[in-house]
Design a protein around this motif. Structure first.
Motif, mmCIF file in Angstrom:
data_model
loop_
_atom_site.group_PDB
_atom_site.id
_atom_site.type_symbol
_atom_site.label_atom_id
_atom_site.label_comp_id
_atom_site.label_asym_id
_atom_site.label_seq_id
_atom_site.Cartn_x
_atom_site.Cartn_y
_atom_site.Cartn_z
ATOM 1 N N LEU A 132 0.982 -0.751 -0.105
ATOM 2 C CA LEU A 132 0.156 -0.004 0.042
ATOM 3 C C LEU A 132 0.953 1.143 0.059
ATOM 4 C CD1 LEU A 132 -2.938 1.439 0.547
ATOM 5 C CD2 LEU A 132 -2.131 0.949 2.488
ATOM 6 N N ILE A 133 1.722 1.119 0.875
ATOM 7 C CA ILE A 133 2.182 2.413 0.661
ATOM 8 C C ILE A 133 3.302 2.388 -0.466
ATOM 9 C CG2 ILE A 133 4.955 3.350 1.882
ATOM 10 C CD1 ILE A 133 4.506 1.643 4.513
ATOM 11 N N ALA A 134 3.714 1.248 -1.435
ATOM 12 C CA ALA A 134 4.539 1.535 -2.724
ATOM 13 C C ALA A 134 3.717 1.894 -3.620
ATOM 14 C CB ALA A 134 5.086 0.048 -3.076
ATOM 15 N N ARG A 135 2.547 2.162 -3.263
ATOM 16 C CA ARG A 135 1.292 2.282 -4.780
ATOM 17 C C ARG A 135 1.049 3.859 -4.160
ATOM 18 N NH1 ARG A 135 -4.065 2.833 -4.294
ATOM 19 N NH2 ARG A 135 -4.774 2.053 -1.992
ATOM 20 N N PHE A 165 16.417 6.103 2.738
ATOM 21 C CA PHE A 165 15.065 5.683 1.660
ATOM 22 C C PHE A 165 14.466 7.297 0.999
ATOM 23 C CE2 PHE A 165 10.495 5.732 2.466
ATOM 24 C CZ PHE A 165 10.031 4.715 1.508
ATOM 25 N N GLY A 166 14.648 8.278 1.540
ATOM 26 C CA GLY A 166 13.881 9.364 1.309
ATOM 27 C C GLY A 166 14.303 10.005 0.304
ATOM 28 N N ARG A 167 16.232 10.316 0.072
ATOM 29 C CA ARG A 167 16.757 11.001 -0.605
ATOM 30 C C ARG A 167 17.420 9.807 -2.280
ATOM 31 N NH1 ARG A 167 19.318 13.266 4.214
ATOM 32 N NH2 ARG A 167 18.550 15.454 4.411
ATOM 33 N N SER A 168 16.943 8.583 -1.379
ATOM 34 C CA SER A 168 16.439 8.122 -3.273
ATOM 35 C C SER A 168 15.584 7.916 -3.714
ATOM 36 C CB SER A 168 17.354 6.412 -1.822
ATOM 37 O OG SER A 168 18.577 6.198 -2.245
ATOM 38 N N PHE A 169 14.842 8.268 -2.742
ATOM 39 C CA PHE A 169 13.151 8.680 -3.127
ATOM 40 C C PHE A 169 13.233 9.654 -4.042
ATOM 41 C CE2 PHE A 169 8.351 9.947 -2.987
ATOM 42 C CZ PHE A 169 7.939 8.980 -4.195
ATOM 43 N N GLY A 170 14.073 10.296 -3.403
ATOM 44 C CA GLY A 170 14.152 12.194 -4.193
ATOM 45 C C GLY A 170 13.754 13.132 -3.627
ATOM 46 N N THR A 171 13.744 13.398 -1.772
ATOM 47 C CA THR A 171 13.448 14.199 -1.007
ATOM 48 C C THR A 171 13.982 15.111 -0.186
ATOM 49 O OG1 THR A 171 11.357 15.258 -0.341
ATOM 50 C CG2 THR A 171 11.768 12.923 0.088
ATOM 51 N N ASN A 172 14.465 16.014 0.294
ATOM 52 C CA ASN A 172 14.984 16.486 1.233
ATOM 53 C C ASN A 172 13.333 16.544 2.744
ATOM 54 O OD1 ASN A 172 17.722 15.602 0.970
ATOM 55 N ND2 ASN A 172 17.309 17.345 -0.245
ATOM 56 N N GLY A 453 -2.491 20.494 0.140
ATOM 57 C CA GLY A 453 -2.974 19.951 -0.999
ATOM 58 C C GLY A 453 -1.659 19.234 -1.271
ATOM 59 N N GLU A 454 -0.231 20.180 -1.180
ATOM 60 C CA GLU A 454 0.799 19.477 -2.051
ATOM 61 C C GLU A 454 1.608 18.252 -1.403
ATOM 62 O OE1 GLU A 454 3.344 23.790 -0.771
ATOM 63 O OE2 GLU A 454 2.379 24.629 -1.976
ATOM 64 N N ALA A 455 1.865 18.081 0.046
ATOM 65 C CA ALA A 455 1.504 17.073 0.432
ATOM 66 C C ALA A 455 0.585 15.733 0.595
ATOM 67 C CB ALA A 455 2.701 17.287 1.525
ATOM 68 N N LYS A 456 1.047 14.667 0.087
ATOM 69 C CA LYS A 456 0.072 13.934 -0.126
ATOM 70 C C LYS A 456 -0.076 12.676 1.193
ATOM 71 C CE LYS A 456 -1.568 15.547 -3.225
ATOM 72 N NZ LYS A 456 -2.924 15.827 -3.726
ATOM 73 N N VAL A 457 1.578 12.287 1.395
ATOM 74 C CA VAL A 457 1.870 10.660 1.946
ATOM 75 C C VAL A 457 2.951 11.344 3.269
ATOM 76 C CG1 VAL A 457 2.936 9.076 2.088
ATOM 77 C CG2 VAL A 457 1.389 9.407 0.583
ATOM 78 N N PHE A 458 2.179 11.127 4.916
ATOM 79 C CA PHE A 458 2.875 11.305 5.629
ATOM 80 C C PHE A 458 3.335 10.243 7.022
ATOM 81 C CE2 PHE A 458 3.080 12.019 10.066
ATOM 82 C CZ PHE A 458 3.813 13.347 10.308
ATOM 83 N N ILE A 459 4.412 9.722 6.487
ATOM 84 C CA ILE A 459 5.486 8.637 7.647
ATOM 85 C C ILE A 459 5.788 9.126 8.394
ATOM 86 C CG2 ILE A 459 6.578 7.390 7.296
ATOM 87 C CD1 ILE A 459 5.822 6.793 4.317
ATOM 88 N N ALA A 460 5.851 8.892 9.721
ATOM 89 C CA ALA A 460 6.198 9.092 11.084
ATOM 90 C C ALA A 460 6.425 8.081 11.433
ATOM 91 C CB ALA A 460 4.786 9.674 12.231
ATOM 92 N N LEU A 461 8.129 7.687 11.657
ATOM 93 C CA LEU A 461 9.157 6.967 12.392
ATOM 94 C C LEU A 461 9.066 7.514 13.865
ATOM 95 C CD1 LEU A 461 11.171 4.563 12.620
ATOM 96 C CD2 LEU A 461 12.911 6.708 11.891
ATOM 97 N N GLY A 462 7.755 7.147 14.549
ATOM 98 C CA GLY A 462 7.512 7.301 16.110
ATOM 99 C C GLY A 462 7.340 8.208 16.396
ATOM 100 N N ALA A 558 11.159 0.926 2.130
ATOM 101 C CA ALA A 558 12.135 0.987 1.300
ATOM 102 C C ALA A 558 12.340 0.039 -0.404
ATOM 103 C CB ALA A 558 13.504 1.280 1.445
ATOM 104 N N GLN A 559 12.175 -1.424 0.302
ATOM 105 C CA GLN A 559 12.346 -2.851 -1.012
ATOM 106 C C GLN A 559 11.496 -2.303 -1.697
ATOM 107 O OE1 GLN A 559 15.052 -4.285 -0.587
ATOM 108 N NE2 GLN A 559 13.763 -5.392 -2.943
ATOM 109 N N ALA A 560 10.292 -2.101 -0.756
ATOM 110 C CA ALA A 560 9.015 -2.186 -1.865
ATOM 111 C C ALA A 560 8.653 -0.718 -2.501
ATOM 112 C CB ALA A 560 7.381 -2.519 -0.502
ATOM 113 N N VAL A 561 9.054 0.304 -2.200
ATOM 114 C CA VAL A 561 9.018 1.450 -2.701
ATOM 115 C C VAL A 561 10.442 1.250 -4.118
ATOM 116 C CG1 VAL A 561 9.327 3.543 -2.998
ATOM 117 C CG2 VAL A 561 7.982 2.566 -1.364
ATOM 118 N N LEU A 562 11.642 0.886 -3.751
ATOM 119 C CA LEU A 562 12.663 1.554 -4.662
ATOM 120 C C LEU A 562 13.519 0.318 -5.333
ATOM 121 C CD1 LEU A 562 14.942 4.101 -2.272
ATOM 122 C CD2 LEU A 562 12.896 4.488 -4.329
ATOM 123 N N GLY A 563 13.084 -1.341 -4.690
ATOM 124 C CA GLY A 563 13.339 -2.689 -5.097
ATOM 125 C C GLY A 563 15.018 -2.439 -4.790
#
Length: 766
Positions: A132-135, A165-172, A453-462, A558-563
């Motif tokens: 679901l996260i990867a989608r 993970f975030g920077r490999s995806f392309g964001t800071n 509405g500029e940010a669509k997904v929020f992930i919180a590590l703790g 990360a594996q699901a999103v980026l391989g």
């Protein structure tokens, strides 16, 4: 539960702390396991306490405090939040519950998905959760529609993997808890001395002649600091405290590990001098001290005697003294006294202690960092130390005290929305892929991006951003506006019920628990407030087979999103040594990371400023020349208010750590069985036509048209400057405007909130 106000007469610590710890540990469902855990807290081959970031004293068999014991026992509960609980409690029902109720339900047992049609969380497999996260992530228009929030509780290994993970995806976009609390320290110190960390080590507290304590309450927020202050006071160190409220931990302390102090009426006096400046008045107070030091220096030179300034240090290592001296000279004593709320005589006492000491430490916390002019205030504290070369010598320096146990380490390993180019270059070279160069979002900017509405997904590590962030209704709307929210958590909290259109709860292991991966048992590392990096290895069995380590969860996403882009993510989850090898290859100071962790107590990262290596643009330590604020409350706000303004600061109770509420007591402030109280000076109560025990509502006053109001607060008399008031968060966070932030730090101004106070009828349910 008895609700009462009864002023506390004893010292901090002592039998009160021992009794509270015993009740909390033995009142749990597994006292024997809790005791075993406590004996391994902050020990070699044990785990780092999940509480504060104060350094560990080596060789102590009991290296935990009352609130650390609460945190450890709270995490180790046998209560579990199972699918049956979520079947019985809709999200709507949970939204009406208190924060205490939510966390008290116990540990999250397995991954859950929010079924919006039914309004309930339902079980989901890990594989389907990652899919679901990867989608969602792979369907974004651009990477910056992702926000990756981090709590300071995350380990170095998890945080490093998260930023990769975030920077490999392309964001800071890495908003984090430091943005909400401590950012001003990093900004100010980087400007002044080239590194955003403290320059002292724990042993320096044993060598200091004077310690100046600004804006902190160690008795509640980092109690192990009281051991260091107690020992310093016993050694003859003068301790000068500047704090808006009188806090028992800065006055008197009885060490629970001292037989003499436990078996006799004897306790330790902590502060030799205690001053209560106005909220936001610390900069003026320090300016007054500097003004006196400069006057005394000039007088001494005029009489042909040695001056007070360290001119050799200034000439060799600093820049900007003349401009700073001109700014100080232009600051009138009237402005200093009015803004600080302290008299010239009081400031003279503090300055005399500072000027007569050979070695001085200045230490501060969130009472300094959550104002509009926090960066300027910390620059002023640094100016004071630069005048006499109080850096880089044993027993002297600057000491910002952080909150969560690894909030400093998270920043060190890359949780930074504005990373420097050198770090990105090293990542890019090592992992052989481009790294994003656009500045990312801090916490306030992330909330606004979600609202827009500029940010669509929020992930919180703790963490628990719904309770920790300012402007609570706006933060809730921001989360609800997301297409997907993901919370990686140990226990149920407010952020889980203020969820996005789709939502996941992913249960993780706690700091106290064993972490066994494919290569065997693992340990993680943390960095304390003194730049010491050491290992932490849990000892308790996990509560559920469905719980995963934070590192394994990040790798799975990360594996699901980026391989296998960048790295073999699963291999890193299997063996944390491999993560540390990547850290060693990309972060200066971590060379031979795995090997150096074999040292008992870990290793010191070092501090360039303590070595007189100034990583600033001009290669010098820089004096700041900021004028004092024109006013502590913006004139436009004062003009808008229709009534008598007060300045509110939010704070923790003693039975609380960050947004986690362990109970309803605040022992040292004499509050029992309740949290909806507001502390006011007795004269202020009378001036407003109120009486102690009256009920009031608090109305925020800001420059927008948003109504911010909370009610049902009982008036409690307390030793606090007239015009200033205090109350607990998160209950008062709705009063903090989202865009009332510090200059240069963008940290919410949670210690300087303009409010009106109006009497109201007693709540129907008391």
């Amino acid at each position: 539960m008895t609700r009462k106000i009864k002023p506390y007469q004893g010292p901090a610590g002592g039998w009160g702390a021992l009794s509270a710890t015993t009740r909390f540990v033995f009142g749990s469902q597994q006292p024997a396991a809790n005791i075993r855990n406590l004996l391994r807290a902050n020990q070699v081959k044990g785990f780092d306490c999940p509480g504060c970031a104060w350094g560990d004293e080596q060789g102590k068999h009991f290296s935990f405090c009352e609130n650390g014991a609460k945190a450890i026992s709270w995490e180790a509960t046998t209560k579990q939040v199972t699918p049956a609980f979520f079947r019985a409690h809709s999200v709507g029902k949970l939204q009406r519950q208190s924060d205490y109720f939510l966390e008290y339900q116990g540990r999250l047992e397995q991954p859950m998905y929010l079924n919006r049609e039914r309004g309930h969380y339902e079980p989901i497999s890990w594989e389907n959760a990652f899919a679901l996260i990867a989608r969602h992530l792979n369907g974004l228009d651009h990477p910056d529609q992702l926000e990756l929030y981090t709590s300071g509780r995350a380990s170095n290994e998890a945080a490093y993997l998260y930023q990769l993970f975030g920077r490999s995806f392309g964001t800071n976009n890495f908003p984090d808890c430091s943005n909400l609390c401590h950012e001003a320290s990093g900004v100010a110190l980087t400007q002044a001395i080239g590194v955003g960390k403290g320059t002292v080590t724990l042993s320096d507290f044993e060598r200091a002649d004077a310690i100046l304590v600004f804006g902190q309450n160690p008795g509640t927020n980092h109690p192990r600091m009281l051991h260091s202050l107690r020992n310093a006071a016993h050694n003859g160190t003068a301790i000068v405290s500047f704090n808006n409220l009188k806090e028992r931990g800065l006055e008197r302390f009885a060490d629970p590990q001292s037989p003499l102090e436990m078996l006799t009426p004897k306790d330790s006096r902590i502060s030799s001098h205690y001053f209560c400046p106005r909220l936001g008045g610390d900069m003026a107070a320090v300016r007054g001290m500097a003004k006196l030091v400069l006057e005394w220096d000039a007088e001494a030179l005029k009489r042909g005697k040695p001056g007070l300034l360290d001119r050799d240090f200034i000439a060799q290592h600093t820049h900007g003294l003349e401009d700073y001296m001109a700014t100080v000279a232009a600051t009138s004593w009237q402005q200093i006294e009015v803004q600080s709320g302290l008299s010239r005589a009081e400031l003279r006492q503090a300055a005399e202690v500072y000027a007569s000491a050979e070695r001085v430490i200045c230490t501060w916390a969130m009472g300094i960092t959550q104002h509009k002019h926090s960066v300027a205030t910390i620059r002023e504290i640094t100016n004071l130390q630069l005048l006499r070369g109080q850096l880089g010598r044993p027993g002297a320096g600057l000491c910002p005290v952080r909150g969560h146990s690894n909030v400093q380490g998270n920043r060190t390993v890359g949780i930074n929305e504005q990373p420097d180019a050198a770090f990105l270059d090293r990542l890019q070279q090592h992992f052989k892929q481009p790294m994003p160069r656009r500045p990312g979002h801090n916490a306030v900017a992330a909330i606004q991006a979600m609202l827009d509405g500029e940010a669509k997904v929020f992930i919180a590590l703790g963490g628990n951003i719904a309770a920790a962030a300012p402007d609570t209704p706006a933060t809730a709307r921001a989360l609800a506006n997301c297409d997907l929210t993901v919370q990686i958590s140990t226990k149920l909290n407010r952020s889980h019920v203020m969820a996005g259109k789709e939502a996941l709860i992913l249960p993780c292991l706690g700091r106290t628990e064993e972490d066994v991966q494919a290569s065997g048992p693992q340990f993680i590392t943390v960095e304390d407030s003194f730049s010491m990096v050491h290992a932490s290895q849990g000892v308790a069995k996990p509560k559920s087979p469905h719980q995963r380590s934070e590192t394994a969860i990040i790798a799975g996403m990360a594996q699901a999103v980026l391989g296998n882009k960048s790295v073999d993510w699963q291999a890193l989850a299997n063996n944390y040594d491999l993560i540390r090898d990547h850290i060693a290859a990309t972060l200066p100071g971590f060379e031979q990371f795995n090997e150096r962790l074999q040292q008992p107590g870990g290793f010191y990262l070092g501090n360039s400023a303590a070595r007189y290596q100034w990583q600033t643009g001009n290669g010098k330590a820089n004096f700041g020349s900021d004028p004092l604020p024109a006013s502590l409350i913006p004139e436009a706000v004062t003009a808008k208010a229709q009534g008598m303004l007060s300045t509110l600061q939010t704070l923790r109770s003693h039975d609380q750590y960050n947004t986690t509420i362990y109970g309803m007591d605040d022992r040292y402030r004499g509050v029992y069985g309740q949290r909806m109280v507001i502390f006011m000076h007795p004269d202020e109560i009378k001036r407003r036509g109120l009486q102690e025990g009256d009920w009031v509502e608090l109305i925020g006053v800001w420059l927008d048209d948003v109504e911010r109001k909370v009610g049902g607060f009982k008036v409690v008399a307390y030793d606090i400057p007239p015009g200033d008031v205090a109350a607990y968060y998160p209950e008062t966070n709705p009063l903090v405007p989202l865009h009332s932030v510090g200059d240069g730090s963008h940290t919410p101004t949670s210690k300087s909130i303009p409010i009106l106070i109006r009497k109201q009828d007693a709540p129907r349910i008391i």
